[in-house]
Structures are given as C-alpha cells and as structure tokens.
Scaffold this motif. Structure first.
Motif, mmCIF file in Angstrom:
data_model
loop_
_atom_site.group_PDB
_atom_site.id
_atom_site.type_symbol
_atom_site.label_atom_id
_atom_site.label_comp_id
_atom_site.label_asym_id
_atom_site.label_seq_id
_atom_site.Cartn_x
_atom_site.Cartn_y
_atom_site.Cartn_z
ATOM 1 N N GLY A 194 0.825 -1.137 0.094
ATOM 2 C CA GLY A 194 0.079 0.049 0.148
ATOM 3 C C GLY A 194 0.817 1.496 0.112
ATOM 4 N N TRP A 195 0.588 2.033 0.897
ATOM 5 C CA TRP A 195 1.403 3.468 1.014
ATOM 6 C C TRP A 195 2.755 3.317 1.988
ATOM 7 C CZ3 TRP A 195 -0.139 6.909 -1.951
ATOM 8 C CH2 TRP A 195 -1.531 6.912 -2.494
ATOM 9 N N TYR A 196 2.739 2.082 2.563
ATOM 10 C CA TYR A 196 3.821 1.867 3.322
ATOM 11 C C TYR A 196 5.165 1.206 2.568
ATOM 12 C CZ TYR A 196 2.999 3.155 8.080
ATOM 13 O OH TYR A 196 2.577 3.780 9.367
ATOM 14 N N GLU A 197 6.345 1.330 3.017
ATOM 15 C CA GLU A 197 7.608 0.750 2.364
ATOM 16 C C GLU A 197 8.315 0.129 3.446
ATOM 17 O OE1 GLU A 197 9.517 2.603 -0.803
ATOM 18 O OE2 GLU A 197 7.807 3.558 -1.283
ATOM 19 N N TYR A 198 8.387 -1.004 3.913
ATOM 20 C CA TYR A 198 9.036 -1.908 4.841
ATOM 21 C C TYR A 198 10.629 -2.362 4.550
ATOM 22 C CZ TYR A 198 4.522 -2.754 6.983
ATOM 23 O OH TYR A 198 3.306 -2.544 7.560
ATOM 24 N N ILE A 199 11.495 -1.720 5.235
ATOM 25 C CA ILE A 199 13.087 -2.206 4.974
ATOM 26 C C ILE A 199 13.036 -3.106 6.002
ATOM 27 C CG2 ILE A 199 15.445 -1.459 4.976
ATOM 28 C CD1 ILE A 199 14.201 1.550 4.749
ATOM 29 N N THR A 200 13.252 -4.407 5.499
ATOM 30 C CA THR A 200 13.431 -5.597 6.374
ATOM 31 C C THR A 200 15.021 -5.847 6.504
ATOM 32 O OG1 THR A 200 11.697 -6.583 5.709
ATOM 33 C CG2 THR A 200 13.349 -7.975 6.956
ATOM 34 N N GLU A 201 15.701 -5.521 7.746
ATOM 35 C CA GLU A 201 17.255 -5.464 7.780
ATOM 36 C C GLU A 201 17.690 -6.565 8.667
ATOM 37 O OE1 GLU A 201 19.586 -1.467 8.512
ATOM 38 O OE2 GLU A 201 19.532 -2.692 10.558
ATOM 39 N N ALA A 216 9.574 1.073 8.969
ATOM 40 C CA ALA A 216 8.431 1.567 8.193
ATOM 41 C C ALA A 216 8.723 2.824 7.554
ATOM 42 C CB ALA A 216 7.255 1.513 8.913
ATOM 43 N N THR A 217 8.561 3.047 6.420
ATOM 44 C CA THR A 217 8.656 4.409 5.839
ATOM 45 C C THR A 217 7.810 4.480 4.630
ATOM 46 O OG1 THR A 217 10.282 5.881 4.993
ATOM 47 C CG2 THR A 217 10.632 3.498 4.305
ATOM 48 N N GLY A 218 7.732 5.442 3.674
ATOM 49 C CA GLY A 218 6.868 5.711 2.667
ATOM 50 C C GLY A 218 6.106 6.843 2.781
ATOM 51 N N SER A 219 4.491 6.742 2.907
ATOM 52 C CA SER A 219 3.828 7.681 2.737
ATOM 53 C C SER A 219 2.646 7.399 4.070
ATOM 54 C CB SER A 219 2.844 8.066 1.541
ATOM 55 O OG SER A 219 4.008 8.396 0.531
ATOM 56 N N LEU A 220 1.934 8.700 4.481
ATOM 57 C CA LEU A 220 0.695 8.606 4.981
ATOM 58 C C LEU A 220 -0.311 8.382 4.063
ATOM 59 C CD1 LEU A 220 0.899 11.040 7.915
ATOM 60 C CD2 LEU A 220 1.357 8.681 7.945
ATOM 61 N N SER A 221 -1.413 7.421 4.272
ATOM 62 C CA SER A 221 -2.308 7.221 3.326
ATOM 63 C C SER A 221 -3.065 8.670 3.008
ATOM 64 C CB SER A 221 -3.343 6.095 3.748
ATOM 65 O OG SER A 221 -4.429 6.218 2.820
ATOM 66 N N PRO A 222 -3.362 9.154 1.898
ATOM 67 C CA PRO A 222 -3.979 10.309 1.560
ATOM 68 C C PRO A 222 -5.665 10.148 1.607
ATOM 69 C CG PRO A 222 -3.452 9.516 -0.518
ATOM 70 C CD PRO A 222 -2.805 8.691 0.519
ATOM 71 N N PHE A 223 -5.934 8.876 1.905
ATOM 72 C CA PHE A 223 -7.488 8.888 1.819
ATOM 73 C C PHE A 223 -7.767 8.209 3.274
ATOM 74 C CE2 PHE A 223 -5.808 7.002 -2.310
ATOM 75 C CZ PHE A 223 -6.423 7.911 -3.071
ATOM 76 N N ASP A 224 -6.716 8.659 4.111
ATOM 77 C CA ASP A 224 -7.179 7.635 5.868
ATOM 78 C C ASP A 224 -7.079 8.951 6.787
ATOM 79 O OD1 ASP A 224 -7.265 5.792 7.450
ATOM 80 O OD2 ASP A 224 -5.264 5.581 7.804
ATOM 81 N N GLN A 399 5.323 13.576 7.034
ATOM 82 C CA GLN A 399 4.849 13.749 6.020
ATOM 83 C C GLN A 399 5.936 14.879 5.354
ATOM 84 O OE1 GLN A 399 0.916 15.297 5.662
ATOM 85 N NE2 GLN A 399 1.292 16.803 6.548
ATOM 86 N N GLN A 400 6.659 14.748 4.242
ATOM 87 C CA GLN A 400 6.392 13.882 3.066
ATOM 88 C C GLN A 400 7.576 13.714 2.383
ATOM 89 O OE1 GLN A 400 4.538 11.338 2.460
ATOM 90 N NE2 GLN A 400 2.991 12.014 0.512
ATOM 91 N N PRO A 401 8.452 12.559 2.582
ATOM 92 C CA PRO A 401 7.893 11.148 3.228
ATOM 93 C C PRO A 401 8.445 11.111 4.605
ATOM 94 C CG PRO A 401 10.391 11.132 1.979
ATOM 95 C CD PRO A 401 9.824 12.503 1.954
ATOM 96 N N MET A 402 7.640 9.869 4.831
ATOM 97 C CA MET A 402 7.883 9.537 6.267
ATOM 98 C C MET A 402 9.236 9.018 6.663
ATOM 99 S SD MET A 402 5.572 6.433 8.135
ATOM 100 C CE MET A 402 4.198 6.552 7.099
ATOM 101 N N PRO A 403 9.705 9.635 7.886
ATOM 102 C CA PRO A 403 10.891 9.009 8.329
ATOM 103 C C PRO A 403 10.619 7.549 8.728
ATOM 104 C CG PRO A 403 10.601 11.230 9.396
ATOM 105 C CD PRO A 403 9.125 10.895 8.408
#
Length: 438
Positions: A194-201, A216-224, A399-403
């Motif tokens: 979805g709007w999230y991007e997971y870095i698995t380290e 967890a990084t990426g974006s806050l959902s604009p629909f939420d 926002q934006q992008p999410m730390p």
C-alpha cells in the motif's frame, strides 16, 4: 496508514495467488533444501547464486544462504559465524525470517496481515546503487509475481557498514589504549505494501551479535483522514485532517541450529532485588534459572531474559554455547491472543509458518496463530517467535516522505567464544582472573 489500500477485486486475486503459492511451496528459483535440515558442508548448502559470504575487516566471517518466499519474503538459512581464532564456522541458525506484520487500526475499521493477506512479498522493490552503498544488489525472482512478465527484481542488498567502537580499554599503566571500530554485514530488502514501504534489515556484527529490524517508511495514506473519529492526530494546517492511529505488530521466526544440531535447550532467567540484609551496604540480587522444557508463551519483564543453549557445542573454556534473546522497545497490543505475548517457544512443525493467519495446513483444530500452538508439547527442536509492537500515532513530521521508524530485537552470543572474539593478540592470555595489568 493504508486504508482502502486493497480493492475487493485485488483481494480476490491475491487469495488466488496465495493459494497457488501454497500449492507450489511458495517459492521459485530457490535452492532445493529443507528449511530445517541438519548442518552440511558449507559448499553443499546452496549454490553460489544463493550464498552470502562476507569476511569483515576485523577478521570475522559470516556465511549463509538466502531464498525468497512468496509470502514471507527474504528467508536466511544455514547461518554461521566464524570469528578470528576459530578454526571452523560455528552454526547459529537453521533459518530466520519474518513471520507476520499485523496492522490493526485504532478505530476498529480494518486490520491487515501484511505477509499473508496484503502482498508483502509481491511488493519487493528494486533498489538503485545509492540505496546499497559500497555493496552488491542481487536479483530476486519473485514467486508467483503479480507481473509475471517481470518477476526478476534487483531487490536484495548485501553491504558492510561501520558501527563505531567495538571496545575501548585503557591499560592499568595508562600508557596504552586498546580500541577497535566494529564492522557489520547488512542484508536487506524493501517491500511496498500500500502506502507503506518496509525495510527488512538483518545486521550481522563482527562480535557475533545479530540484529533484526523492520523499518517502516513511505507515505501516510491520503485517503485515511477522519476528523470525526476522535482517535487520530491532526496533520496539516489546523485540525481538519486527522490521520488514523494504528499498530504494527511484527513477528520473526527463528529456528536455531547451534553447532549444527536442532536439539537446542531453552532457559529463562529472572532476577529479584531484595532490601539490604543486616550489616550489608546495598540491596542483594538473586538470579534464578528455569529450564523451559515445554512450549511457552512468554512475557518480557524487568530483569528477565531467555537464552537458547547448544546441546552439543562448547567453547574453549568448556562452557555451553548459547545465544541470548534481547528484545527491543515494544508496545504490546492486547487485542488478540497472538499479540498478547512477547515471545513464544514452540516445538518445530513444518506447517507452522506464520504467527497469524497461518497458511500452512496443520490439520483440523490446530489453529491459525502461534498462541494456539502452545499446548504443552515437550521441546526437542524449539522454534522461537518474537513479537515487537509499535503504536503509530502520526505527527506532522511523518510527511512527506515519512521518516523510517524502526522496531526489532537482537540475539547476542553468550559463551559462544571463550573471550571477546575481537580481543587483540597481546591480551589473549587474559582469560579469567587477571593478576597483572597490561
């Protein structure tokens, strides 16, 4: 935040893909070995394309195999550690991987199982060289790829990174300072859900510690955004748009194979501090050991810890090798049975693959979550499940992008070697009681 991230049609399609992946074993283009096989010679464990071997500048070598599961994503297997002074690799893990990312929303409107129900593995993202500084990006063939014309993704980074002081010690005479800068092997992927991007380290330190983190990084959902639910946090100007709060409950599954055997032991340690006894200058502290012989749903407490102990291997001092489990900061989510405990020790079963919404077929009445598998069975081949929670209440800085916000834990060697594996040669004789300063 990811409300409305999967349409009904996409969910139906995903269900079909999951079923297909399960029927095919959930993997493709992966080496043909079982997840929990006994130790074999390093050269035979996997082909060169699926082998990671890195000798760090401080002298430690980490070796492992990798494969990519159609639901869990990256799986590391046959993990061994060879520090300076050890003539052969020390087997640590049969396998290690994510076991679930459970995401319930505070308003009760929705909950996602990102690994088994939201396409985590399918969302493997390609990385540019700048995201893998000084390292190598490997190509991953995604099983049952949503885009079957483009299943290959340049999405696995292996690199090294400095972490600062490994140790520092001034000699008794003050004429010499012993210090070393630590070095780590990093193995990671980025998966978009979805709007999230997971870095698995996965971070493998030269002192034998392994750190497992999800960022967890990426974006806050604009629909939420819902200003009326009373549960969110105002984002943007004024107080018109409230981002809905939610939790990330991340589970890892570790199958230890210390010294090449799966017949490891589990021990729990608890310390109790008592008021000063008559004539004593300070309170006293007594630590007790409990041998965990049957399956356990465990809860972290102050001055409590667990270790997995080798049934066969000892270090040069004659002490049993073990790894201590070191949980990171966690916000435990009480909404489900499987999220109410911090750690689970279960007897190995091949069908028990995911901590919730399990895709393995364990038979009628077996349950679909890890809490249902703790039923008093004797531990002869223990599997460790670790749950680390994070309650995400959004902020303007998201926002934006999410730390990146991180959650995870580590396993630390306890008596794996007789001394600090990075000890300089001039101090190698200072094992145990030291009579003279150096």
């Amino acid at each position: 935040m990811r409300a409305n991230r999967i349409s009904h049609a996409r969910r139906q399609a995903l269900t079909g893909l999951v079923a297909a992946g399960l029927a095919l074993g959930g993997t493709a283009a992966a080496p043909a070995y079982a997840e929990h096989t006994a130790a074999a010679p390093a050269a035979a464990e996997c082909s060169a394309a699926y082998r990671i071997e890195q000798k760090l500048s401080t002298g430690t070598t980490w070796r492992m195999c990798w494969r990519y599961d159609g639901n869990a994503g990256l799986v590391l297997e046959h993990v061994s550690y060879q520090p300076p002074g050890e003539s052969r690799p020390i087997k640590v893990l049969n396998s290690a991987r994510l076991a679930q990312i459970d995401v319930p929303y505070d308003d009760g409107s929705v909950e996602y199982s990102d690994l088994t129900g939201a396409g985590f593995a399918q969302g493997l993202s390609a990385m540019a060289p700048g995201e893998c500084p000084g390292g190598t990006i490997r190509t991953v063939k995604v099983p049952n790829a949503w885009d079957p014309q483009h299943p290959n993704v340049d999405g696995l980074c292996t690199t090294t990174r400095s972490r600062g002081h490994a140790y520092r010690m001034q000699s008794d005479t003050g004429n010499k300072v012993y210090q070393a800068q630590g070095k780590d092997l990093l193995v990671y992927t980025v998966n978009k859900v979805g709007w999230y991007e997971y870095i698995t380290e996965w971070r493998f330190q030269d002192d034998g510690t392994v750190n497992m983190n999800v960022g967890a990084t990426g974006s806050l959902s604009p629909f939420d955004y819902d200003a009326g639910d009373g549960r969110g946090w105002p984002i943007g100007k004024g107080a018109r748009a409230y981002a809905t709060s939610h939790s990330h409950n991340v589970f890892w599954r570790l199958d230890f194979g210390l010294d090449g055997s799966s017949k490891d032991k589990v021990e729990q340690y608890d310390s109790v501090v008592s008021p000063p006894a008559r004539g004593a200058q300070a309170p006293s502290n007594r630590t007790t050991r409990t041998k965990i012989t049957k399956e356990l749903a465990g809860d972290a407490k102050n001055m409590r810890w667990w270790r997995v102990v080798s049934a066969t291997g000892r270090n040069k001092d004659g002490h049993a090798r073990s790894y201590e489990i070191v949980p990171g900061p966690s916000t435990k989510y009480p909404g489900h049975g499987f999220t109410r405990h911090d750690i689970y020790f279960t007897e190995y079963k091949a069908c028990e693959r995911f901590a919730s919404d399990n895709l393995g077929n364990c038979g009628t009445g077996a349950g679909k979550s890890v809490d249902r598998w703790v039923n008093g069975q004797t531990l002869t081949h223990p599997v460790v499940w670790v749950n680390i929670g994070f309650h995400h209440i959004a902020r303007d800085e998201d926002q934006q992008p999410m730390p990146v916000h991180w959650q995870g834990f580590s396993i630390a060697p306890r008596d794996v070697t007789a001394m600090n594996p990075l000890t300089p040669a001039v101090l190698a004789d200072q094992n145990g009681r030291v009579e003279n300063g150096s």
